[in-house]
Design an enzyme around this catalytic site. Structure first.
Site, PDB file in Angstrom:
ATOM      1  N   LYS A 184       0.811  -1.198   0.000  1.00  0.00           N
ATOM      2  CA  LYS A 184       0.000   0.000   0.000  1.00  0.00           C
ATOM      3  C   LYS A 184       0.854   1.262   0.000  1.00  0.00           C
ATOM      4  CE  LYS A 184      -3.962  -2.042  -0.015  1.00  0.00           C
ATOM      5  NZ  LYS A 184      -5.019  -1.809  -1.008  1.00  0.00           N
ATOM      6  N   ASP A 213      -0.463  -0.208  -4.579  1.00  0.00           N
ATOM      7  CA  ASP A 213      -1.879   0.144  -4.621  1.00  0.00           C
ATOM      8  C   ASP A 213      -2.095   1.400  -3.784  1.00  0.00           C
ATOM      9  OD1 ASP A 213      -4.614   0.292  -4.646  1.00  0.00           O
ATOM     10  OD2 ASP A 213      -4.959  -1.627  -3.659  1.00  0.00           O
ATOM     11  N   GLU A 239      -1.628   0.528  -8.940  1.00  0.00           N
ATOM     12  CA  GLU A 239      -3.077   0.347  -8.903  1.00  0.00           C
ATOM     13  C   GLU A 239      -3.791   1.565  -8.323  1.00  0.00           C
ATOM     14  OE1 GLU A 239      -6.232  -2.637  -6.624  1.00  0.00           O
ATOM     15  OE2 GLU A 239      -4.227  -3.363  -7.133  1.00  0.00           O
ATOM     16  N   GLU A 265     -11.402  -1.805  -9.584  1.00  0.00           N
ATOM     17  CA  GLU A 265     -12.125  -2.440  -8.485  1.00  0.00           C
ATOM     18  C   GLU A 265     -13.328  -1.613  -8.042  1.00  0.00           C
ATOM     19  OE1 GLU A 265     -10.486  -1.735  -4.230  1.00  0.00           O
ATOM     20  OE2 GLU A 265      -8.732  -2.010  -5.480  1.00  0.00           O
ATOM     21  N   ASP A 288     -13.766  -6.623  -9.799  1.00  0.00           N
ATOM     22  CA  ASP A 288     -13.989  -7.518  -8.672  1.00  0.00           C
ATOM     23  C   ASP A 288     -15.252  -8.320  -8.963  1.00  0.00           C
ATOM     24  OD1 ASP A 288     -14.997  -8.504  -6.044  1.00  0.00           O
ATOM     25  OD2 ASP A 288     -13.238  -7.448  -5.285  1.00  0.00           O
ATOM     26  N   HIS A 315      -9.727  -8.359  -9.221  1.00  0.00           N
ATOM     27  CA  HIS A 315      -9.505  -7.940  -7.838  1.00  0.00           C
ATOM     28  C   HIS A 315     -10.249  -8.903  -6.920  1.00  0.00           C
ATOM     29  CE1 HIS A 315     -10.566  -5.508  -4.215  1.00  0.00           C
ATOM     30  NE2 HIS A 315      -9.344  -5.056  -4.371  1.00  0.00           N
ATOM     31  N   GLU A 352      -5.141 -12.326  -6.840  1.00  0.00           N
ATOM     32  CA  GLU A 352      -4.837 -11.621  -5.590  1.00  0.00           C
ATOM     33  C   GLU A 352      -5.146 -12.532  -4.417  1.00  0.00           C
ATOM     34  OE1 GLU A 352      -5.540  -7.317  -3.464  1.00  0.00           O
ATOM     35  OE2 GLU A 352      -6.872  -7.893  -5.102  1.00  0.00           O
TER      36      GLU A 352
END
Length: 399
Positions: A184, A213, A239, A265, A288, A315, A352
């Site tokens: 992250k 991300d 991302e 996502e 997703d 995702h 993922e």
């Protein structure tokens, strides 16, 4: 199989049940650039036919699950019971058309996603084949997995103090068998997150595949600055650099940096992805399955992406049901573009495999997914190939 098909053509849904699940995390809570995660939650949908066959689906993982539950219980479930078909694609169009005026994104699409996944599970069980077989067949029996971790453990971080703990965390992922990790960024100023990026690269070495991300934390100019950091550290995708509504910002970031841009996502249905793709926003499309419209719609999204020579990397953020659906979809995606050799992420889809605390992922299924040699096997039984542990459902059920 013909007899099973004829029998299935007459089946009807007898019960639509929903289960809101919540697991408090206590001291294990964590943060992204957007939010604190004090619990893991989801909504499971269980469909039962008149002859007792059960299918499971999932939605409601992003925010509170209760609105998604209400959409299923009060609106979509009763309509499903009225239909004479359980064919997933047909049901999808009926449910979407009946809620189009007020449900083109968000809660209603999450609810349709959960129902759709459960219908695919049912169909596979009736016919005695896996969902991936129904989708056209598998290109692979196992999927390379990337771990998702490297979250922030508290706000107001002092990067210099917290870097050793971050390096210990990501080193454990590598030791467990991952060769690919997503971390992250976005909660801290770019210059401070740059220290975290450098620390992770130092801990894992030059040959480890790294992804970042931001959870749409940046303006396009700040995202470009962060992209330069990721370029230097040889990251393989960036991302959600900007908010999902900022299509021009996505395109600007993509044009300015060499790191592939990923996203999607927070997008819904083929219609949202049509605009996302034609706007030149991304190199990697990330629907997703439990959010964007279920298995039926993600098939369409992936096909649309392939016509633009874009990669699809679903995702996954949910329970073992969500992960199983993702594995079946990933198994059916061809190399994009085709090559004589499959190269994970470059032309072959990856899955993922979130590593944050989540008993709904690890304990909900009787046979949960496990990492072996950096891969996760695609379930092989009929439907999704899973068995839900009802004791775990009741343990964490709140509604």
């Amino acid at each position: 199989m013909l007899a099973a098909f004829e029998q299935r053509s007459e089946m009807k849904i007898d019960r639509v049940e929903t289960f809101v699940l919540k697991v408090p995390l206590g001291a294990e809570r964590f943060y992204s650039s957007q939010a604190e995660f004090p619990e893991r939650n989801s909504l499971l949908v269980r469909l039962t036919t008149t002859d007792g066959v059960v299918g499971w689906g999932e939605g409601g993982q992003y925010g509170p699950a209760e609105p998604v539950q209400a959409a299923v219980d009060a609106v979509l479930g009763p309509r499903l019971l009225e239909l004479d078909t359980t064919d997933p694609g047909v049901v999808w169009e009926h449910l979407y058309a009946s809620t189009r005026d007020y449900g083109q994104k968000g809660t209603y699409i999450e609810a349709i996603s959960a129902i759709d996944i459960a219908l695919w599970d049912l169909t596979g069980k009736y016919l005695g084949v896996s969902v991936s077989t129904l989708l056209g067949g598998r290109f692979r029996e196992r999927v390379r997995a990337y771990g998702t971790g490297g979250y922030y453990r508290h706000t107001g971080l002092d990067p210099a103090r917290d870097l050793p703990a971050l390096q210990d965390e990501v080193s454990r992922y590598a030791e467990s068998g991952f060769s690919m990790l997503k971390m992250k960024v976005g909660l801290l100023p770019v210059r401070e997150d740059a220290l975290r990026v450098a620390a992770v690269r130092e801990a894992l070495g030059d040959d480890f595949s790294l992804l970042a991300d931001a959870n749409h934390a940046y303006t396009s100019s700040a995202a470009i600055a962060m992209g330069r950091v990721l370029e230097e550290a040889r990251f393989e995708f960036f991302e959600e650099p900007v908010p999902p509504e900022d299509r021009a910002g996505y395109a600007r970031v993509r044009a300015a940096i060499d790191v592939p841009v990923a996203g999607g996502e927070a997008e819904y249905t083929r219609y949202g992805f049509r605009d996302f793709i034609t706007g030149g926003c991304v190199d990697i499309v990330q629907p997703d399955i439990c959010v964007a419209g279920g298995i039926s719609e993600v098939q369409r999204i992936a096909t649309l992406a392939s016509t633009y020579n874009l990669r699809t990397v679903p995702h996954v953020w949910g329970s073992g049901v969500a992960l199983s659906a993702g594995l079946h979809v990933c198994a059916t995606l061809p190399l994009t573009p085709y090559g004589y050799s499959a190269v994970p992420l470059q032309n072959e889809p990856v899955i993922e495999f979130d590593r944050t605390p989540n008993p709904l992922r690890d304990d909900l299924l009787v046979n949960p997914a496990i990492l072996e040699d950096g891969h996760v096997a695609v379930p092989s039984g009929p439907g999704l190939g899973i068995e839900v542990n009802m004791e775990v459902v009741e343990r964490y059920r709140t509604a």
